[in-house]
Write a protein that holds these residues in place. Structure first.
Motif, short mmCIF file in Angstrom:
data_model
loop_
_atom_site.label_atom_id
_atom_site.label_comp_id
_atom_site.label_asym_id
_atom_site.label_seq_id
_atom_site.Cartn_x
_atom_site.Cartn_y
_atom_site.Cartn_z
N CYS A 108 -14.49 6.38 0.88
CA CYS A 108 -13.64 5.45 1.65
C CYS A 108 -14.13 4.02 1.49
N ALA A 109 -15.43 3.83 1.44
CA ALA A 109 -15.98 2.48 1.31
C ALA A 109 -15.55 1.83 0.01
N GLN A 110 -15.53 2.60 -1.08
CA GLN A 110 -15.09 2.06 -2.36
C GLN A 110 -13.62 1.69 -2.32
N ILE A 111 -12.82 2.56 -1.74
CA ILE A 111 -11.38 2.28 -1.64
C ILE A 111 -11.14 1.04 -0.79
N ALA A 112 -11.85 0.93 0.32
CA ALA A 112 -11.68 -0.23 1.21
C ALA A 112 -12.02 -1.52 0.49
N ARG A 113 -13.11 -1.54 -0.26
CA ARG A 113 -13.49 -2.74 -1.00
C ARG A 113 -12.42 -3.12 -2.01
N CYS A 114 -11.86 -2.12 -2.66
CA CYS A 114 -10.82 -2.35 -3.66
C CYS A 114 -9.57 -2.95 -3.02
N LEU A 115 -9.15 -2.39 -1.89
CA LEU A 115 -7.95 -2.88 -1.20
C LEU A 115 -8.15 -4.31 -0.71
N GLN A 116 -9.32 -4.60 -0.18
CA GLN A 116 -9.60 -5.94 0.33
C GLN A 116 -9.68 -6.96 -0.79
N LYS A 117 -10.31 -6.59 -1.88
CA LYS A 117 -10.45 -7.49 -3.02
C LYS A 117 -9.10 -7.86 -3.61
N ASN A 118 -8.18 -6.90 -3.63
CA ASN A 118 -6.90 -7.10 -4.30
C ASN A 118 -5.75 -7.45 -3.36
N GLN A 119 -6.06 -7.66 -2.08
CA GLN A 119 -5.11 -8.19 -1.09
C GLN A 119 -3.79 -7.41 -1.07
N ILE A 120 -3.89 -6.15 -0.79
CA ILE A 120 -2.70 -5.31 -0.74
C ILE A 120 -1.93 -5.56 0.55
N LYS A 121 -0.63 -5.39 0.51
CA LYS A 121 0.21 -5.53 1.70
C LYS A 121 -0.15 -4.41 2.70
N ALA A 122 -0.01 -4.72 3.98
CA ALA A 122 -0.35 -3.78 5.06
C ALA A 122 -1.83 -3.39 5.01
N GLU A 123 -2.64 -4.32 4.57
CA GLU A 123 -4.07 -4.04 4.40
C GLU A 123 -4.73 -3.56 5.69
N SER A 124 -4.47 -4.24 6.79
CA SER A 124 -5.14 -3.87 8.04
C SER A 124 -4.75 -2.47 8.49
N GLU A 125 -3.46 -2.13 8.34
CA GLU A 125 -3.01 -0.79 8.72
C GLU A 125 -3.64 0.28 7.81
N LEU A 126 -3.69 -0.02 6.53
CA LEU A 126 -4.28 0.93 5.59
C LEU A 126 -5.76 1.16 5.86
N LEU A 127 -6.46 0.09 6.16
CA LEU A 127 -7.89 0.23 6.44
C LEU A 127 -8.13 1.01 7.73
N ASN A 128 -7.28 0.78 8.72
CA ASN A 128 -7.41 1.52 9.98
C ASN A 128 -7.12 3.01 9.80
#
Length: 225
Positions: free
Chosen positions: A190-210
């Motif tokens: 999960c940590a790797q996925i989270a870093r990837c999503l944050q780095k690439n500024q995906i839409k709905a980022e906060s919801e996805l991380l939660n």
């Protein structure tokens, strides 16, 4: 079999592990020989085994996911009925999308070990839709589906989405090369996925991380085999 496992590889942020074959289809370089052997065996049995979709990088998966989130691409339920996402919460939209579309950074297609397959010689002039009915009894891909079930394990392949387990919808066209995929799945966190999503500024980022821990359990490691 040895293979390099890096965060960039397993989250789709590089194609250094990929060899590209016909029509820009890419697979992991360490999978190619066994796939070609399986393709040859299928040909002997009258099946022109081909790859409809192979390696898919993060950027492409992100584009598909975000367009579905924005209502620019259709989203379907288990019975292939189109869903109206407009009145739904972002969290519910994400759940519906994940039924058929992997979370960017967590797609098995990033690894090059997973491919969607079909046989154009069985289509009888029809257009492939990659829907379950095509691979069921009476569908144009029935012969291919039966052949895979009887033979693919000889070449190291299995179906990760053989049956529905309250996660990803059944995908009889999706096969996975176990010697590679097993290693990649065990390495993905999960940590790797989270870093990837944050780095690439995906839409709905906060919801996805939660939701990420829940998504990981239901849609990423929840496979049939």
């Amino acid at each position: 079999m040895t293979q390099t496992v890096t965060e960039k590889i397993i989250t789709g942020q590089t194609d250094e592990h990929i060899t590209f074959i016909e029509n820009h289809i890419g697979v992991h370089i360490n999978m190619l020989s066994d796939f070609l052997a399986m393709q040859k065996a299928a040909q002997i049995d009258g099946i022109d085994l081909r790859i409809a979709s192979g390696f898919r990088d993060f950027a492409r998966q992100k584009s598909i996911f975000e367009r579905k989130l924005e209502g620019l691409l259709p989203v379907y339920d288990l019975k292939q009925n189109k869903i109206n996402l407009e009145p739904l919460s972002v969290q519910d939209k994400i759940k519906h999308i994940l039924l058929f579309t992997a979370l960017p950074g967590a797609s098995r297609h990033h690894w090059g070990s997973d491919i969607d397959v079909y046989a154009p010689n069985l289509l009888a002039g029809k257009t492939l839709q990659l829907q379950a009915w095509e691979y069921d009894i009476g569908g144009p891909m029935e012969k291919l589906n039966r052949w895979l079930d009887e033979n693919m394990s000889k070449f190291g392949f299995f179906k990760p989405y053989r049956v529905y387990q309250n996660g990803v919808a059944p995908e009889p066209w999706h096969i996975s090369y176990r010697p590679l995929a097993q290693t990649f799945q065990q390495a993905l966190t999960c940590a790797q996925i989270a870093r990837c999503l944050q780095k690439n500024q995906i839409k709905a980022e906060s919801e996805l991380l939660n939701m990420l821990d829940w998504i990981y359990q239901h849609y990423i490691i929840n496979i049939s085999d």
